[in-house]
Design a protein around this motif. Structure first.
Motif, PDB file in Angstrom:
ATOM      1  N   GLY A 216     -35.963   6.488  -0.444  1.00  0.00           N
ATOM      2  CA  GLY A 216     -36.175   7.194   0.817  1.00  0.00           C
ATOM      3  C   GLY A 216     -35.321   6.684   1.948  1.00  0.00           C
ATOM      4  N   LEU A 217     -34.290   5.869   1.641  1.00  0.00           N
ATOM      5  CA  LEU A 217     -33.437   5.284   2.674  1.00  0.00           C
ATOM      6  C   LEU A 217     -32.147   6.068   2.889  1.00  0.00           C
ATOM      7  N   GLY A 218     -31.742   6.860   1.918  1.00  0.00           N
ATOM      8  CA  GLY A 218     -30.441   7.501   1.977  1.00  0.00           C
ATOM      9  C   GLY A 218     -30.452   8.933   2.437  1.00  0.00           C
ATOM     10  N   ALA A 219     -31.584   9.416   2.940  1.00  0.00           N
ATOM     11  CA  ALA A 219     -31.701  10.794   3.438  1.00  0.00           C
ATOM     12  C   ALA A 219     -31.184  11.773   2.390  1.00  0.00           C
ATOM     13  N   ASP A 220     -30.403  12.776   2.836  1.00  0.00           N
ATOM     14  CA  ASP A 220     -29.926  13.808   1.907  1.00  0.00           C
ATOM     15  C   ASP A 220     -28.965  13.258   0.861  1.00  0.00           C
ATOM     16  N   ASN A 221     -28.364  12.098   1.128  1.00  0.00           N
ATOM     17  CA  ASN A 221     -27.430  11.531   0.159  1.00  0.00           C
ATOM     18  C   ASN A 221     -28.121  11.208  -1.171  1.00  0.00           C
ATOM     19  N   GLU A 222     -29.424  10.927  -1.122  1.00  0.00           N
ATOM     20  CA  GLU A 222     -30.137  10.628  -2.357  1.00  0.00           C
ATOM     21  C   GLU A 222     -30.103  11.824  -3.312  1.00  0.00           C
ATOM     22  N   LYS A 223     -30.116  13.033  -2.733  1.00  0.00           N
ATOM     23  CA  LYS A 223     -30.086  14.236  -3.562  1.00  0.00           C
ATOM     24  C   LYS A 223     -28.719  14.422  -4.225  1.00  0.00           C
ATOM     25  N   LEU A 224     -27.690  13.742  -3.688  1.00  0.00           N
ATOM     26  CA  LEU A 224     -26.326  13.893  -4.195  1.00  0.00           C
ATOM     27  C   LEU A 224     -25.925  12.748  -5.122  1.00  0.00           C
TER      28      LEU A 224
ATOM     29  N   ILE B 189     -22.262   7.085  21.808  1.00  0.00           N
ATOM     30  CA  ILE B 189     -23.347   6.147  21.542  1.00  0.00           C
ATOM     31  C   ILE B 189     -24.673   6.738  21.997  1.00  0.00           C
ATOM     32  N   ASN B 190     -25.703   6.460  21.245  1.00  0.00           N
ATOM     33  CA  ASN B 190     -27.063   6.851  21.589  1.00  0.00           C
ATOM     34  C   ASN B 190     -27.996   5.814  20.980  1.00  0.00           C
ATOM     35  N   ASP B 191     -29.284   6.027  21.129  1.00  0.00           N
ATOM     36  CA  ASP B 191     -30.270   5.120  20.556  1.00  0.00           C
ATOM     37  C   ASP B 191     -31.414   5.958  19.999  1.00  0.00           C
ATOM     38  N   ARG B 192     -31.745   5.719  18.736  1.00  0.00           N
ATOM     39  CA  ARG B 192     -32.808   6.495  18.118  1.00  0.00           C
ATOM     40  C   ARG B 192     -34.127   6.354  18.892  1.00  0.00           C
ATOM     41  N   ARG B 193     -34.344   5.196  19.506  1.00  0.00           N
ATOM     42  CA  ARG B 193     -35.549   5.004  20.309  1.00  0.00           C
ATOM     43  C   ARG B 193     -35.550   5.907  21.536  1.00  0.00           C
TER      44      ARG B 193
ATOM     45  N   MET C 201     -28.662   9.796   9.056  1.00  0.00           N
ATOM     46  CA  MET C 201     -29.262   8.772   8.225  1.00  0.00           C
ATOM     47  C   MET C 201     -30.657   8.415   8.729  1.00  0.00           C
ATOM     48  N   GLY C 202     -31.645   8.609   7.877  1.00  0.00           N
ATOM     49  CA  GLY C 202     -33.020   8.389   8.274  1.00  0.00           C
ATOM     50  C   GLY C 202     -33.374   6.933   8.507  1.00  0.00           C
ATOM     51  N   TYR C 203     -32.509   5.997   8.077  1.00  0.00           N
ATOM     52  CA  TYR C 203     -32.865   4.591   8.223  1.00  0.00           C
ATOM     53  C   TYR C 203     -32.484   4.002   9.573  1.00  0.00           C
ATOM     54  N   TYR C 204     -31.835   4.758  10.456  1.00  0.00           N
ATOM     55  CA  TYR C 204     -31.475   4.220  11.769  1.00  0.00           C
ATOM     56  C   TYR C 204     -32.729   4.000  12.607  1.00  0.00           C
ATOM     57  N   THR C 205     -32.802   2.834  13.235  1.00  0.00           N
ATOM     58  CA  THR C 205     -33.965   2.474  14.044  1.00  0.00           C
ATOM     59  C   THR C 205     -33.615   2.251  15.504  1.00  0.00           C
ATOM     60  N   GLY C 206     -32.348   2.172  15.841  1.00  0.00           N
ATOM     61  CA  GLY C 206     -31.939   1.885  17.222  1.00  0.00           C
ATOM     62  C   GLY C 206     -30.629   2.568  17.553  1.00  0.00           C
ATOM     63  N   THR C 207     -29.644   1.761  17.917  1.00  0.00           N
ATOM     64  CA  THR C 207     -28.353   2.284  18.345  1.00  0.00           C
ATOM     65  C   THR C 207     -27.722   3.176  17.286  1.00  0.00           C
TER      66      THR C 207
ATOM     67  N   ASP D 130     -32.720  -1.778  11.311  1.00  0.00           N
ATOM     68  CA  ASP D 130     -33.493  -3.014  11.223  1.00  0.00           C
ATOM     69  C   ASP D 130     -34.566  -2.980  10.143  1.00  0.00           C
ATOM     70  N   GLY D 131     -34.983  -1.798   9.696  1.00  0.00           N
ATOM     71  CA  GLY D 131     -36.069  -1.747   8.741  1.00  0.00           C
ATOM     72  C   GLY D 131     -35.668  -1.777   7.287  1.00  0.00           C
ATOM     73  N   MET D 132     -34.380  -1.627   6.986  1.00  0.00           N
ATOM     74  CA  MET D 132     -33.990  -1.434   5.588  1.00  0.00           C
ATOM     75  C   MET D 132     -34.108  -2.700   4.744  1.00  0.00           C
TER      76      MET D 132
END
Length: 416
Positions: A45-53, A166-170, A285-291, A311-313
């Motif tokens: 569940g870390l690779g988002a749509d890439n896991e399907k590929l 640049i952005n931040d997921r938070r 990418m679903g694993y981004y937690t910040g920047t 940070d969570g991976m």
């Protein structure tokens, strides 16, 4: 998946050498991981749509009956898969070797990855990624180091003038919460927001309504998108960031983003910070937690790379959270932009010899030139000398000499 002719391979290796050299100059160390990882790790569940590929590898020893019995469950049929990115392997690598690595680990990974894409221009099933990551540093210094190293690498490739969005997921999560989008709806809402530059505010609002998003949240978001904005230029900093967000943005997030800009400005030695805050930069990418980071260049309308904080991976593998942030240059896009880069400065010589020249003389001529630092190819002279030389030039050779039997000295001539 492609073959590369000698000239293409030479150009690619030249670009890779520059990237490696610049990354190493910034204190990153290169590692290597296997091309395959465990199926469960690639599909965690870390690779988002890439896991399907992902390309999965069938378990050894399965007979027809076992395959039929598990046909509806790939996890029972496969135990390994080809890596679809370099971040998941890095997280596993760090979890396995943490005791042998420094507290703050700066890694380089330059290697091919595989995805079962539908082939089209710019999309390949095998392609090279050039990643740098910093593990163990939660401060804005880590993002600044990545940004500076990436921009320096772009400059070294002759692509100066690049910038980083640049952005931040938070900040994204806070903004969606402020508008009233429920947490359960966020993934779909972010997919639509990511289309803002393509379909505009009206298109985004319409698609959100089609998705069944909360009407009050859509209305608030739409009003924010079309709000009157004072036409003034603000360089990257707190004022620019706050003007791009709804009122009341959390101070901690703003301070983190401002700190990245200040560090990049100090490193680049310029008042003009090559960062642009984009509150709607999503990246998939679903694993981004910040920047979140994305590399741009004025010569093209698409990104040349990107990355972010995840940070969570590593905690998924290690059992405890470890801060991590990475950036990947889009090598296949970059290499096309520097296709006409100058050769590496080493003379590349073709010795075109008559058929009667003794082998010993040919090898002696070749060895002398190699000893002087040249790259040398032997070619038997043909009737169509022009075609022979054109092919050599296309392969990256810069000079030639005609060799006759008994010749002591060779006259090197440039290959125009």
């Amino acid at each position: 998946m492609r073959d590369f002719l000698p000239a293409d391979k030479t150009r690619r290796e030249r670009v890779l050498a520059v990237i490696r050299e610049r990354y190493r100059a910034h204190g990153f160390d290169e590692i290597e991981t296997p091309v395959m990882e465990e199926y469960d790790r690639l599909h965690a569940g870390l690779g988002a749509d890439n896991e399907k590929l992902a390309y999965n590898v069938l378990k050894r020893g399965l007979d027809a009956e076992a395959i039929r019995a598990s046909a509806d469950d790939p996890a029972k049929l496969t135990d390994l898969g080809l890596r679809y990115d370099l971040t998941v392997p890095l997280a596993r690598f760090y979890a396995s070797h943490r005791g042998e690595l420094p507290t703050v680990f700066r890694s380089i990974q330059i290697a091919p990855v595989w995805r079962a894409e539908r082939p089209q221009k710019g999309r390949y099933r095998q392609f090279v990624q050039c990643d740098i990551d910093i593990i163990g540093d939660a401060s804005s210094r880590a993002e600044a180091e990545l940004a500076v190293a990436t921009l320096d690498t772009l400059d070294a490739l002759g692509l100066d003038g690049g910038s980083i969005r640049i952005n931040d997921r938070r900040a994204l999560d806070w903004m969606l919460d402020a508008f009233g989008f429920p947490v359960a709806d966020r993934p779909g809402v972010l997919i639509t927001i990511d289309k803002l530059d393509k379909i505009g505010p009206e298109g985004v609002a319409a698609e959100l309504r089609d998705r069944g998003a909360v009407e009050s949240a859509v209305a608030a978001f739409e009003a924010f998108l079309v709000r009157p904005v004072t036409l003034e230029y603000n360089s990257y900093g707190e004022r620019q960031i706050r003007k791009a967000l709804p009122d009341g943005a959390p101070d901690e997030i703003v301070a983190h983003l401002v700190g990245i800009g200040q560090a990049v400005a100090a490193a680049r030695g310029t008042l003009e910070i090559p960062l642009v805050f984009d509150p709607f930069l999503v990246r998939g990418m679903g694993y981004y937690t910040g920047t979140i980071l994305e590399l741009a260049h004025p010569s093209v309308g698409y990104s040349l790379g990107g990355g972010g904080r995840y940070d969570g991976m590593i905690g998924r593998f290690l059992g405890q959270d470890v801060p991590a942030v990475g950036f990947s240059i889009g090598f296949e896009r970059i290499v096309d932009l520097v296709a006409d880069a100058a050769a590496d400065g080493v003379d590349a010589v073709v010795l075109v010899h008559d058929r009667d020249v003794p082998v010993g003389e040919l090898v002696a001529h070749k060895t002398r030139l190699i000893g002087a630092g040249a790259r040398v190819r032997l070619e038997t002279r043909t009737k169509n000398l022009k075609a022979l030389l054109e092919r050599a030039a296309a392969d990256g050779y810069t000079a030639f000499a005609l060799v006759s039997a008994g010749a002591d000295d060779l006259e090197l001539k440039p290959l125009a």
